[in-house]
Scaffold this active site. Structure first.
Site, PDB file in Angstrom:
ATOM      1  N   LYS A 207      27.343  34.336  28.235  1.00 33.35           N
ATOM      2  CA  LYS A 207      28.384  35.114  28.759  1.00 33.35           C
ATOM      3  C   LYS A 207      28.128  36.339  28.140  1.00 33.35           C
ATOM      4  CE  LYS A 207      31.936  36.926  30.599  1.00 33.35           C
ATOM      5  NZ  LYS A 207      32.539  36.562  31.857  1.00 33.35           N
ATOM      6  N   ASN A 211      26.854  39.848  30.254  1.00 35.39           N
ATOM      7  CA  ASN A 211      27.465  41.232  30.318  1.00 35.39           C
ATOM      8  C   ASN A 211      26.778  42.506  29.790  1.00 35.39           C
ATOM      9  OD1 ASN A 211      29.543  40.308  32.127  1.00 35.39           O
ATOM     10  ND2 ASN A 211      31.218  40.270  30.496  1.00 35.39           N
ATOM     11  N   GLY A 260      33.104  50.689  33.378  1.00 37.20           N
ATOM     12  CA  GLY A 260      34.598  50.432  32.892  1.00 37.20           C
ATOM     13  C   GLY A 260      35.022  48.997  33.126  1.00 37.20           C
ATOM     14  N   CYS A 263      35.698  44.028  31.045  1.00 39.40           N
ATOM     15  CA  CYS A 263      34.851  43.081  30.286  1.00 39.40           C
ATOM     16  C   CYS A 263      33.721  43.974  29.644  1.00 39.40           C
ATOM     17  CB  CYS A 263      34.441  42.229  31.473  1.00 39.40           C
ATOM     18  SG  CYS A 263      35.725  41.226  32.213  1.00 39.40           S
TER      19      CYS A 263
HETATM   20  C1  UGA Z   1      31.978  41.921  35.166  1.00 41.41           C
HETATM   21  C2  UGA Z   1      31.037  40.848  35.404  1.00 41.41           C
HETATM   22  O1  UGA Z   1      30.052  41.581  36.616  1.00 41.41           O
HETATM   23  C3  UGA Z   1      31.261  39.786  35.968  1.00 41.41           C
HETATM   24  O2  UGA Z   1      30.135  38.806  36.055  1.00 41.41           O
HETATM   25  C4  UGA Z   1      32.008  39.062  34.597  1.00 41.41           C
HETATM   26  O3  UGA Z   1      32.430  37.738  34.864  1.00 41.41           O
HETATM   27  C5  UGA Z   1      33.112  39.770  34.449  1.00 41.41           C
HETATM   28  O4  UGA Z   1      32.703  41.076  34.076  1.00 41.41           O
HETATM   29  C6  UGA Z   1      33.773  39.259  33.154  1.00 41.41           C
HETATM   30  O5  UGA Z   1      33.331  39.208  32.078  1.00 41.41           O
HETATM   31  O6  UGA Z   1      34.939  38.661  33.325  1.00 41.41           O
HETATM   32  P1  UGA Z   1      33.844  43.117  36.388  1.00 41.41           P
HETATM   33  O7  UGA Z   1      34.510  43.757  35.165  1.00 41.41           O
HETATM   34  O8  UGA Z   1      34.878  42.483  37.608  1.00 41.41           O
HETATM   35  O9  UGA Z   1      32.762  42.045  36.247  1.00 41.41           O
HETATM   36  O10 UGA Z   1      33.016  44.286  37.128  1.00 41.41           O
HETATM   37  P2  UGA Z   1      31.575  44.741  37.875  1.00 41.41           P
HETATM   38  O11 UGA Z   1      31.554  44.632  39.352  1.00 41.41           O
HETATM   39  O12 UGA Z   1      30.572  44.042  36.833  1.00 41.41           O
HETATM   40  O13 UGA Z   1      31.545  46.230  37.284  1.00 41.41           O
HETATM   41  C7  UGA Z   1      31.741  46.748  35.964  1.00 41.41           C
HETATM   42  C8  UGA Z   1      31.501  48.266  36.234  1.00 41.41           C
HETATM   43  O14 UGA Z   1      30.186  48.539  36.407  1.00 41.41           O
HETATM   44  C9  UGA Z   1      32.349  49.179  37.086  1.00 41.41           C
HETATM   45  O15 UGA Z   1      32.800  50.274  36.470  1.00 41.41           O
HETATM   46  C10 UGA Z   1      31.359  49.633  38.095  1.00 41.41           C
HETATM   47  O16 UGA Z   1      31.951  50.290  38.861  1.00 41.41           O
HETATM   48  C11 UGA Z   1      30.111  49.535  37.259  1.00 41.41           C
HETATM   49  N1  UGA Z   1      28.758  49.589  37.965  1.00 41.41           N
HETATM   50  C12 UGA Z   1      28.304  48.173  38.636  1.00 41.41           C
HETATM   51  C13 UGA Z   1      27.965  50.374  38.274  1.00 41.41           C
HETATM   52  O17 UGA Z   1      28.290  51.610  37.661  1.00 41.41           O
HETATM   53  N2  UGA Z   1      26.800  50.316  38.835  1.00 41.41           N
HETATM   54  C14 UGA Z   1      26.618  49.314  39.617  1.00 41.41           C
HETATM   55  O18 UGA Z   1      25.490  49.094  39.708  1.00 41.41           O
HETATM   56  C15 UGA Z   1      27.440  48.043  39.230  1.00 41.41           C
END
Ligand code: UGA
Length: 432
Positions: A207, A211, A260, A263
């Protein structure tokens, strides 16, 4: 099957509801009685597309029960998921496990016959061993299997992620627990998703390593975007060009503001802390954290530069302030750094977010929430697209600002620079 989900936060509620939708009877427990009361009235405490309707459906079928009575829920069920929060400890980097251990100490009193106790919360490697030690003391060892089953749900996509997982990770060496959990997950194990039984420690580390890797991918593309800006290359071409290599993969290569959420920042910090405990230096993850922190400042400087360092009394509009779309979550959103900083330097900030007004900016003078996109953009000196909500994807900026010379800083690269140039809009993106 009969399941108990302890904690009705993101992971607990979404997983509980989805399990009940698969036909299981699920007892969702929370010590917060108010929360349980409002869940029983059909109010959902989080913003997650599709969740409310699913809760209502399963609640009506009596497959979903909300209660504060842990003893009752434990007695009624066979599989217990611990889904409480593991935030960063105050003044440090480590994960605060106090809620996990509060639950474990209660379980010690209530478990009388065979149960599988599962950590779904993100917990540092070896936490399962510590839980086992506590439960073992109570002569429960033979009747309890302690398993790690980390969750990979994304906010805003949580139901889809639950129903169509890339993989289900079960960390246990108990043949019995593995057999039972495999049948629990069977309905969602499709050809494309893997069911993987590993050691408990392995599952815990998978996990964090996942991340941290995703955070690394984002920081990497963000830094390459900085180079693109200096060399006149479009980062989207780079993401496409490198992402087409199957060894790299195209997802999570969108350049933007600092990542951000609840997680990535928390888990990368906790991973560093665990590594330190085991006398290992994770220098790459450390650099990622540093790079991501610096990015907030870098993009704030860029805003200044766009406005030719004259931001005093300028009206700056933020479209979207959450850390990503389809959530109301503000945790570690880069807007929390940028808005106060720009405001301190004299800018008047207006913001609109489809998920509503945010308490975080309540005490800032000259930071105002607008009820719609048009009032947020009207006569604005600079529009910043901070979060890529769908409703920001087809805007007519000239019409909205009622200005001929509007300036757009598109932090999510939604718009085409060529089209913007054609429309004579001063346009800035990320890495292009
Ligand atoms: C993340 C993981 O993707 C999940 O698999 C995990 O279960 C979760 O954390 C957790 O540990 O509970 P989440 O925090 O909901 O999920 O959000 P993401 O979609 O992963 O995005 C995180 C950040 O990365 C956001 O700020 C998003 O804008 C940024 N991001 C994402 C980017 O800047 N570029 C990308 O290509 C993808």
């Amino acid at each position: 099957m009969k399941l108990c989900m302890i904690g009705t936060g993101y992971v607990g509620l979404v997983s509980g509801v989805c399990f009940s939708d698969l036909g299981n009877t699920v007892y969702c427990v929370d010590k917060n009685k108010e929360k349980i009361k409002s869940l029983n009235k059909g109010h959902i405490p989080i913003y997650e597309p599709g969740l409310e309707e699913m809760v209502k459906r399963n609640y009506k079928q009596k497959r979903l029960i909300f209660t504060s009575d842990l003893k009752y829920a434990v007695e009624k069920t066979d599989i217990i998921f611990i889904c409480v929060g593991t935030p960063t400890k105050r003044g440090g980097n480590s994960a605060d496990l106090k809620y996990v251990f509060q639950v474990v100490n209660q379980l010690k009193k209530y478990i009388k016959k065979y149960k599988i106790v599962i950590t779904k919360s993100t917990v540092p490697v070896t936490t399962g061993d510590r839980i086992e030690k506590i439960l073992k003391k109570q002569k429960l060892k033979k009747i309890v299997d302690i398993v790690s089953n980390p969750e990979f749900l994304r906010e805003g996509e949580a139901i889809r992620d639950f129903i169509s997982p890339d993989r289900v990770i079960i960390g246990t060496d108990s043949v019995k627990a593995n057999r039972i959990l495999k049948s629990l997950y069977l309905p969602i194990i499709k050809k494309t998703s893997r069911y993987f039984n590993t050691s408990r420690r392995g599952a815990e580390l998978i996990k964090y390593a996942s991340n941290a890797f995703l955070a690394t991918k984002i920081s990497y593309i963000n830094e390459i975007a900085n180079l693109c800006e200096k060399t006149g290359v479009d980062i989207k071409d780079i993401s496409y060009g490198i992402g087409s290599d199957q060894r790299i993969g195209e997802r999570f290569l969108r350049a933007g503001p600092a990542y951000g959420g609840s997680c990535f920042p928390k888990d990368t910090r906790a991973l560093i802390d665990t590594a330190k405990l085991f006398k290992t230096n994770l220098s790459i993850v450390k650099s990622v954290i540093k790079s991501n922190d610096y990015r907030k400042l870098l993009l704030t400087h860029k805003v200044n530069k766009i406005l030719k360092n004259k931001i005093k009394n300028k009206t700056i509009t933020f479209l979207g302030v959450t850390f990503k779309p389809n959530t109301d979550d503000m945790r570690e959103a880069s807007s929390l750094f940028m808005i106060p900083k720009l405001n301190k330097n004299g800018a008047k900030i207006r913001y609109f977010d489809p998920s509503g007004k945010k308490n975080d900016f309540e005490n800032l003078k000259n930071v105002n929430f607008c009820k719609d996109i048009s009032s947020a953009c009207y006569k604005s000196d600079l529009i910043i697209i901070h979060t890529e909500w769908n409703e920001f994807k087809l805007l007519n900026f000239k019409k909205l600002t009622k200005k001929r010379n509007c300036i757009i800083f598109d932090m999510r690269n939604i718009y085409s620079p060529i089209k913007m140039r054609r429309e004579k809009i001063k346009y800035f993106g990320i890495g292009r």
